[in-house]
Motif scaffolding. Structure first.
Motif, PDB file in Angstrom:
ATOM      1  N   LYS B  60      -4.601   7.123  -7.543  1.00  0.00           N
ATOM      2  CA  LYS B  60      -5.098   6.531  -6.306  1.00  0.00           C
ATOM      3  C   LYS B  60      -3.942   5.998  -5.484  1.00  0.00           C
ATOM      4  O   LYS B  60      -4.020   5.862  -4.278  1.00  0.00           O
ATOM      5  N   THR B  61      -2.870   5.628  -6.178  1.00  0.00           N
ATOM      6  CA  THR B  61      -1.720   5.109  -5.453  1.00  0.00           C
ATOM      7  C   THR B  61      -0.656   6.187  -5.412  1.00  0.00           C
ATOM      8  O   THR B  61      -0.624   7.088  -6.230  1.00  0.00           O
ATOM      9  N   THR B  67       2.551   0.136   0.546  1.00  0.00           N
ATOM     10  CA  THR B  67       2.287  -0.856   1.586  1.00  0.00           C
ATOM     11  C   THR B  67       2.912  -2.172   1.171  1.00  0.00           C
ATOM     12  O   THR B  67       2.730  -2.623   0.040  1.00  0.00           O
ATOM     13  N   ILE B  68       3.663  -2.781   2.087  1.00  0.00           N
ATOM     14  CA  ILE B  68       4.215  -4.101   1.793  1.00  0.00           C
ATOM     15  C   ILE B  68       3.313  -5.162   2.415  1.00  0.00           C
ATOM     16  O   ILE B  68       3.076  -6.210   1.837  1.00  0.00           O
TER      17      ILE B  68
END
Lengths: 204, 258
Positions: B60-61, B67-68
């Protein structure tokens, strides 16, 4: 006079049929003196999760900042929004962390989980939670709020009825409390979205 | 000769070099290519994913794009495990800043905080440096859209367009000729695919090995990070391939037999 009554305020959360509602008054005072009529006490955490924070205004704001921080971090780590149950547990934990120097705020958690089941929870200032099926109240006029809710609440109300009942409970209760009132905001959360309405009421 | 001075990260060689840091930078050159292209209305980030095995469970990642915060994302080239630590740090720093100042952390400060942390591993502790290079992309009110590159030494620099990872020299030479400062976002999307097709080592590029995303601002002023869908990527690949074929045919027609 108690520190939890210094700024005044009232919050109700109520459950309906496939919906939940949460509302608060808008007064900010310094004991008897009213300072602002636009001080919201209900904050959005996710699309379907709101939290109402009563008590000392500085702690209301500080907790809001802290909760946003923790929920944003949760979302970055878990790649999903926090559920109402997990949020309630986190808030309870945050409050108990300060057991011997507490946040002077009594929160109300209100939301729909992933399956659109309602979640309602109230807490004392050190995080002891109570889970309700019907309504939860907090603030400087809880006796009034409890009385109104017991009288007007019925289960399985649709969003429109819920809005009416929530509004009438809050308005009538804060009218008998010098430290709450001066306007109100109501959020009705449904699986399709949230409707926010501002109520016109006695400005005294 | 350098053998004697490369065991410790924190010792200079007689020529004044830090060999461990340089070796870490070398590790990046074997990593999947990462491209960042800035335009006035957004930034395009593109990366080649390393698909080691078809048996791998779909994740999923991403292994490349992270993303920060709402207003900042990053591409990773290098050791993913090392990257995870640094990204967690960046996320915490960004959220802490927002908690303290109720305003998004400026991008350069996010980059600086990560880079200062990386630098500390080149000066004390006796631990090896992080084998990661980042392409940070983000937006803040101060400076608008920005693109930064950082390497294991803790150095960072701002770019209008850059390539890191495998075959980055080939990518950079394409940028020199083809990148225009007034490119639009869609120009840059095509340019990113064109560069990836050159730097990837497969003859049949497929969308599942390419990850492209864009960072833009919508009409309400919110920063939007969107991944380009596989269909759009496939269309872009086709478009670029037919353009390249057309150019080759043209140059064939010009040369021809003597």
């Amino acid at each position: 006079m108690s520190i939890l009554q210094y700024n005044g305020g009232a919050v109700i959360a109520m459950k309906g049929l496939n919906c939940v509602g949460i509302c608060s008054d808008l007064r900010l005072g310094l004991q008897q003196q009213t300072v602002a009529m636009n001080f919201k006490k209900v904050f959005q955490i996710t699309d379907k999760l709101y939290v109402g924070l009563t008590g000392l205004a500085t702690d209301v704001l500080s907790l809001e900042h802290l909760l946003n921080f923790r929920c944003k971090l949760y979302k970055l780590k878990e790649n999903r929004e926090i559920s109402p149950k997990a949020f309630g547990a986190m808030l309870s934990s945050l409050l108990y962390e300060k057991r011997f120097g507490p946040w002077f705020s009594e929160p109300v958690v209100c939301g729909l989980d992933a399956n659109n089941n309602a979640f309602l929870s109230g807490m004392d200032l050190i995080g002891a939670p109570v889970f309700s099926d019907d309504f939860t109240v907090a603030g400087t006029c809880t006796q009034n709020l409890h009385g109104m809710c017991e009288a007007l609440y019925r289960p399985n109300m649709d969003p429109e009825e819920l809005f009416e009942v929530l509004s009438q409970c809050l308005l009538s209760a804060v009218d008998r409390d010098a430290l709450s009132g001066w306007g109100a905001v109501v959020h009705i959360i449904t699986p399709e979205g949230t409707i926010t309405r501002t109520l016109k009421c006695r400005q005294d | 000769m350098s053998r004697r001075y490369d065991q410790s990260t924190t010792t200079f060689s007689p020529e004044g070099r830090l060999h461990q840091v340089e070796y870490a930078i070398e590790a990046i050159n074997n990593a999947g290519t990462c491209i960042g292209l800035q335009s006035s209305n957004g930034i395009v980030l593109a990366a080649e994913k390393r698909v080691i095995s078809k048996l791998l469970a779909p994740s999923k990642t991403s292994e490349k794009t992270y993303t920060i915060d709402d207003h900042a994302v990053t591409l990773v080239a290098g050791l993913t495990a090392d990257a995870n630590i640094l990204i967690q740090k960046a996320q915490l720093n960004s959220l802490r800043y927002y908690h303290d100042y109720q305003t998004p952390m400026p991008i350069e400060q996010i980059v600086k905080s990560v880079c200062n942390y990386k630098q500390s591993y080149t000066q004390f502790g006796g631990l090896r440096p992080f084998g990661v290079a980042f392409l940070f992309a983000g937006y803040d009110e101060l400076l608008g859209f920005q693109l930064y590159q950082s390497d294991p030494s803790g150095n960072y620099s701002g770019w209008k367009a850059t390539v890191i990872g495998q075959n980055n020299q080939a990518g950079k030479s394409i940028l020199k000729t083809d990148f225009k400062i007034d490119n639009t976002l869609s120009n840059n999307l095509q340019l990113a695919v064109k560069i990836l097709l050159k730097t990837m080592d497969s003859t049949t590029p497929t969308p599942d090995r390419i990850e492209i995303s864009s960072l833009t601002k919508d009409e309400d002023g919110n920063i939007v990070h969107r991944f380009i869908t596989d269909d759009e990527v496939a269309k872009l690949i086709q478009q670029i391939q037919s353009e390249v074929e057309a150019e080759e045919k043209k140059s064939e027609a010009v040369t021809g037999d003597i």
